[in-house]
Design an enzyme around this catalytic site. Structure first.
Site, PDB file in Angstrom:
ATOM      1  N   HIS A 110       0.383  -1.416   0.143  1.00 53.62           N
ATOM      2  CA  HIS A 110       0.153   0.014  -0.004  1.00 53.62           C
ATOM      3  C   HIS A 110       1.112   1.305  -0.087  1.00 53.62           C
ATOM      4  O   HIS A 110       0.140   1.803  -0.451  1.00 53.62           O
ATOM      5  CB  HIS A 110      -1.040  -0.016   1.221  1.00 53.62           C
ATOM      6  CG  HIS A 110       0.066   0.559   2.494  1.00 53.62           C
ATOM      7  ND1 HIS A 110      -0.176  -0.725   3.680  1.00 53.62           N
ATOM      8  CD2 HIS A 110      -0.147   1.056   2.617  1.00 53.62           C
ATOM      9  CE1 HIS A 110       0.593  -0.383   4.744  1.00 53.62           C
ATOM     10  NE2 HIS A 110       0.711   1.008   4.905  1.00 53.62           N
ATOM     11  N   ASP A 141       0.480  -7.548   1.662  1.00 46.90           N
ATOM     12  CA  ASP A 141       0.487  -6.462   1.580  1.00 46.90           C
ATOM     13  C   ASP A 141       2.253  -5.861   1.635  1.00 46.90           C
ATOM     14  O   ASP A 141       2.623  -5.554   2.645  1.00 46.90           O
ATOM     15  CB  ASP A 141       0.692  -5.481   2.612  1.00 46.90           C
ATOM     16  CG  ASP A 141       0.023  -4.302   2.914  1.00 46.90           C
ATOM     17  OD1 ASP A 141       0.674  -3.040   1.951  1.00 46.90           O
ATOM     18  OD2 ASP A 141       0.476  -3.373   4.126  1.00 46.90           O
ATOM     19  N   SER A 221       4.692   2.543   7.754  1.00 50.59           N
ATOM     20  CA  SER A 221       4.558   1.940   6.880  1.00 50.59           C
ATOM     21  C   SER A 221       5.218   1.257   6.337  1.00 50.59           C
ATOM     22  O   SER A 221       6.479   1.908   5.542  1.00 50.59           O
ATOM     23  CB  SER A 221       3.210   1.784   6.188  1.00 50.59           C
ATOM     24  OG  SER A 221       1.776   1.173   6.695  1.00 50.59           O
TER      25      SER A 221
END
Length: 370
Positions: A110, A141, A221
């Site tokens: 992402h 992910d 992230s």
């Protein structure tokens, strides 16, 4: 909206930028969590005197022990932080971890998003380096990007075995939260083996995720969750809020385990795709079907992958799945969660409706690939 249904998901979101405004839901351990667009920072305990300090049974840690731990923190940060980079796209920014000496960098899918133009800012500073996407595996992910030049300026991280991670172990989260490059937060491993689903348009379900109390904020992230041996044991991906309380669920974050990271990253670097994920696949393209009241009532099969688990069991486009492996599946998200609890080769029963007639079929789950 249709989604490709195989066995897992897509990304937890803590990236900066427009994507950070999109809330995500997490379902795990009997509680419903929502991914924070801006996660609340964890706060340190007070240092004033109180009942605990005054208690005869309370003893302060020896000064030497505290100094030794502090030195260990400093050594780990100095050793690992140079391996954590900032990744910028037209949609926002996040973090990445240098994987090898060839300029390969692992991050969250992402963080990469749909970007074709990326820039990598080394922890040491200097001019950003252009990068290209080598491969993306949305179910876990994960993505790998590669700098076009300047790999010599990047320091690879050391990856440990997440299978050896212990609850209570001290960990540090390193990344670029809120655009603050080279930020480090600390905490412990709160739990291991979490299955965490993401809703609201995402098909991601993280398997065997590491739960940590180290603060994870937008921009963290794709960064590094590191143990005191200086090894990366996870890639921070999610932070959470409590819908019931309407605010931050302090000290609840999730990271993709390093064993998954190294397996997937290695395949993406070698071939640009994943052929062995260890995740179960049903082999259908599906969408959630609503009942007359507008409530989720099953998973409508839009297409069947030739040779996949569903095709071999005789499932056809137009069928509506209502249960799998004894668990109700009123939605695609529910089906993804059930699949996440199984492995390729598992024999399960599927209940379905075809033209108003209910039936059950036995099937052997396939393997999720790119």
């Amino acid at each position: 909206m249709r989604s490709k249904l195989t066995g897992g998901r897509m990304p937890g979101r803590t990236r900066n930028g427009r994507a950070a405004r999109a809330g995500r839901r997490l379902a795990g351990a009997g509680a419903v969590l929502a991914v924070l667009a801006v996660a609340g920072c964890s706060s340190a305990g007070g240092t004033g005197t109180g009942a605990a300090a005054a208690s005869p049974s309370a003893t302060a840690a020896p000064a030497g022990a505290a100094s030794s731990l502090e030195q260990q923190y400093e050594q780990v940060v100095a050793g690992v932080l140079p391996s954590v980079v900032q990744i910028s796209t037209s949609e926002g920014s996040g973090s990445g971890v240098v994987y090898d000496t060839k300029g390969d960098i692992v991050t969250n899918a992402h963080v990469v998003g749909s970007a074709t133009v990326l820039q990598v800012s080394p922890a040491s500073g200097g001019k950003p380096l252009p990068a290209e996407v080598l491969g993306v595996f949305a179910p876990d992910d994960l993505a790998v990007i590669k700098v076009a030049s300047g790999a010599g300026a990047l320091r690879p991280a050391s990856f440990g075995r997440s299978a050896s991670v212990r609850v209570g172990e001290i960990v540090l989260a390193m990344g670029n939260p809120l655009g603050l490059t080279g930020t480090v937060t600390d905490g412990i491993v709160s739990a291991t083996g979490r299955t965490v689903s993401e809703g609201q348009g995402s098909s991601a379900v993280l398997i065997s995720a590491i739960q940590t109390s180290a603060a994870i904020n937008p921009g963290n992230s794709g960064g590094a969750l590191v143990n005191l041996a200086g090894q990366v044991i996870g890639i921070p991906t999610l932070a959470a809020t409590s819908p019931q309380l309407g605010g931050a669920a302090a000290g609840i974050g999730f990271a993709i385990p390093s064993d998954t990271v190294t397996s997937i990253a290695g395949q993406l670097i070698a071939a640009g795709k994943v052929t062995s994920s260890g995740r179960a696949s049903l082999g259908i393209t599906a969408q959630t079907v609503a009942d007359p009241a507008g409530q989720p009532a099953g998973v409508g099969v839009a297409a069947v992958t030739p040779g996949g688990a569903a095709a071999r069991a005789g499932i056809q486009p137009g069928d509506i799945l209502t249960a799998l492996a004894g668990q109700p599946v009123p939605s695609v998200a529910a089906l993804q969660s059930v699949l996440a609890a199984h492995k390729p080769g598992d024999r399960v029963q599927a209940r379905l409706s075809r033209g108003g007639t209910e039936s059950a079929v036995q099937l052997t789950l396939g393997s999720l690939t790119s």
